[in-house]
Design an enzyme around this catalytic site. Structure first.
Site, PDB file in Angstrom:
ATOM      1  N   GLU A 135     -37.164 -28.074-110.634  1.00 12.24           N
ATOM      2  CA  GLU A 135     -38.526 -28.494-110.311  1.00 12.24           C
ATOM      3  C   GLU A 135     -38.695 -28.331-108.816  1.00 12.24           C
ATOM      4  O   GLU A 135     -37.722 -28.358-108.079  1.00 12.24           O
ATOM      5  CB  GLU A 135     -38.735 -29.960-110.690  1.00 12.24           C
ATOM      6  N   SER A 143     -33.882 -33.264 -91.275  1.00 12.29           N
ATOM      7  CA  SER A 143     -33.594 -32.701 -92.598  1.00 12.29           C
ATOM      8  C   SER A 143     -34.045 -31.257 -92.782  1.00 12.29           C
ATOM      9  O   SER A 143     -33.500 -30.535 -93.615  1.00 12.29           O
ATOM     10  CB  SER A 143     -34.222 -33.593 -93.680  1.00 12.29           C
ATOM     11  N   LYS A 193     -31.555 -29.131 -98.481  1.00 11.41           N
ATOM     12  CA  LYS A 193     -31.574 -28.979 -99.947  1.00 11.41           C
ATOM     13  C   LYS A 193     -30.536 -27.979-100.451  1.00 11.41           C
ATOM     14  O   LYS A 193     -30.050 -28.092-101.569  1.00 11.41           O
ATOM     15  CB  LYS A 193     -32.972 -28.545-100.406  1.00 11.41           C
TER      16      LYS A 193
HETATM   17  C1  LIG Z   1     -37.355 -32.273 -99.839  1.00 10.56           C
HETATM   18  C2  LIG Z   1     -37.250 -32.652 -98.438  1.00 10.56           C
HETATM   19  C3  LIG Z   1     -37.129 -34.009 -98.044  1.00 10.56           C
HETATM   20  C4  LIG Z   1     -37.195 -35.155 -99.003  1.00 10.56           C
HETATM   21  O1  LIG Z   1     -36.184 -35.191 -99.956  1.00 10.56           O
HETATM   22  P1  LIG Z   1     -34.972 -36.210 -99.878  1.00 10.56           P
HETATM   23  O2  LIG Z   1     -34.329 -36.083-101.203  1.00 10.56           O
HETATM   24  O3  LIG Z   1     -35.557 -37.582 -99.650  1.00 10.56           O
HETATM   25  O4  LIG Z   1     -34.103 -35.797 -98.765  1.00 10.56           O
HETATM   26  C5  LIG Z   1     -36.960 -34.294 -96.699  1.00 10.56           C
HETATM   27  N1  LIG Z   1     -36.936 -33.313 -95.772  1.00 10.56           N
HETATM   28  C6  LIG Z   1     -37.059 -32.014 -96.104  1.00 10.56           C
HETATM   29  C7  LIG Z   1     -37.035 -30.985 -95.025  1.00 10.56           C
HETATM   30  C8  LIG Z   1     -37.218 -31.643 -97.446  1.00 10.56           C
HETATM   31  O5  LIG Z   1     -37.348 -30.344 -97.764  1.00 10.56           O
END
Ligand SMILES: *Cc1c(COP(=O)(O)O)cnc(C)c1O
Length: 402
Positions: free
Chosen positions: A114, A381, A92
């Protein structure tokens, strides 16, 4: 360049999805934002600043890490794109950095955001502190209770966290509240939206900021394997980590792409967030896309063990990729995601975010279909530290027979 394969077109449409469905008062600010983003993105000075902050502050490039023991388990060569090693623990921050630099360039003194799980709120509060901007984060009151530690983190970083008490008191209501703030304070304020969602230009802009993931991964896999991957896998909440990985590979026809959504407790109304399994086209919060709704068009409640995937709509570009057959979308349940978490912990010494654990869990279910020669990149992610408490409580209540 891959980016014009799926758009958006000049009006912000990805085929029949996306667009700019907002109150009159937001049309001019969105047009200004689009103009300023396009100008900045073409400006070598802006790009240099973005890249140098990504390198020295965020910690990029993140490694592309060959997962040997996990590879043996699933029967293919699996690489993890280690976004969990970014500053603040998830992808993020790439987008929050880009948007805060843009806000500063536009002369805005204040940013708002948000947040659901709190990860995007933390990333925005972090970048606001770094660049000396005032920061307000809207968060549903239920989410504030579930993610109390992230609320503390944001406050330590100097942000004001505003509880939202409407409706389900979660992410959807927080977005509505942030949009209301933006309408009122648009002259001084930039709205840092956290994923490839909302009105044009957000889906395009967030994709571009996150595409650094796929650009690095492409270079790294070519160096490691001397060829392109056969498969990319990412979890899909709004869809920003997936879009960031997929975008630089869209023209490579031999590269398959799979997005994994939250199947929660199963595909029944209110029990999941699998928009491709059960959503219908509709307009939500600025974009036309797939939305989980009842037959009257009322937005359905959602459930996922991972707060970051727990949302009733999905980024519009993914819906076009699905219709074009360029990417495939599937889901796994809460329990498969937890199995993914536990497996990666034991086999690789990595606690993944429960969101990312959906992508890992899906690969575990694909063992019979994968080939030894397959080269897979999974977008890891985020890291799972934020989820340890929740999983520990689940385990305790399991032992107690709950
Ligand atoms: C917020 C988040 C997501 C989901 O958001 P996307 O916009 O679909 O990437 C996925 N993995 C993590 C670790 C997050 O913090």
């Amino acid at each position: 360049m891959p980016r014009d394969l799926t758009g958006p077109d000049a009006r912000g449409w990805f085929g029949p999805y996306g667009g700019r469905h907002v109150p009159e008062t937001l049309m001019a600010p969105l047009e200004e934002l689009e103009r300023e983003f396009r100008r900045a993105w073409r400006d070598p000075a802006f790009r240099r600043e973005f890249e140098s902050q990504l390198r020295d502050y965020v910690g990029r490039p993140t490694p592309l890490d060959f997962a040997e023991r996990f590879s043996q388990r699933v029967g293919a060569r699996v690489y993890l794109k280690r976004e969990d090693l970014c500053h603040t623990g998830a992808h993020k921050i790439n987008n929050a950095l880009g948007q805060v630099l843009l806000a500063r360039r536009m002369g805005k003194r204040r940013v708002i955001a948000e947040t659901g799980a709190g990860q995007h709120g933390v990333a925005t509060a972090t970048m606001a502190a770094r660049f000396g901007l005032e920061c307000v984060v809207y968060m549903g009151r239920v989410d504030m209770e579930r993610q109390a530690l992230n609320v503390v983190r944001m406050r330590m970083l100097g942000a004001r966290v505003v509880p939202v008490t409407a409706g389900q008191q979660t992410l959807k209501e927080a977005i509505s509240e942030a949009m209301r703030d933006w309408v009122t304070n648009v002259r001084t304020t930039h709205y840092v939206l956290g994923t490839v969602f909302g009105a044009h230009p957000y889906p395009m802009m967030v994709r571009e900021f996150q595409s650094v993931i796929g650009r690095e991964a492409r270079r790294q896999i070519l160096a490691a394997e001397k060829r392109l991957p056969t498969l990319l896998v990412a979890c899909v909440g709004g869809g920003s980590n997936a879009m960031g990985l997929f975008a630089p590979f869209l023209r490579d026809r031999g590269v398959a792409m799979v997005g994994v959504e939250a199947g929660g407790r199963g595909i029944r109304p209110g029990q999941h967030a699998a928009r491709f399994a059960a959503g219908r086209p509709g307009v939500l919060q600025g974009a036309r896309t797939l939305v989980l709704q009842d037959r009257h068009g009322q937005i359905l409640p959602t459930h996922s063990v991972s707060a970051g995937l727990d949302y009733a709509a999905v980024g519009p570009e993914h819906v076009l990729l699905h219709e074009l057959g360029r990417a495939r979308y599937t889901w796994v349940s809460d329990s498969t995601a937890i199995r993914g978490f536990e497996t990666l912990a034991r086999l690789e010494g990595i606690l993944p975010a429960l969101e990312s654990a959906h992508a890992i869990g899906w690969l575990l279910t694909r063992r019979a279909k994968l080939r030894r020669s397959d080269v897979v990149i999974v977008n890891l992610s985020g890291r799972g530290d934020k989820d340890v408490q929740q999983l520990a409580e689940r385990r305790l209540s399991g032992i107690a027979g709950g």
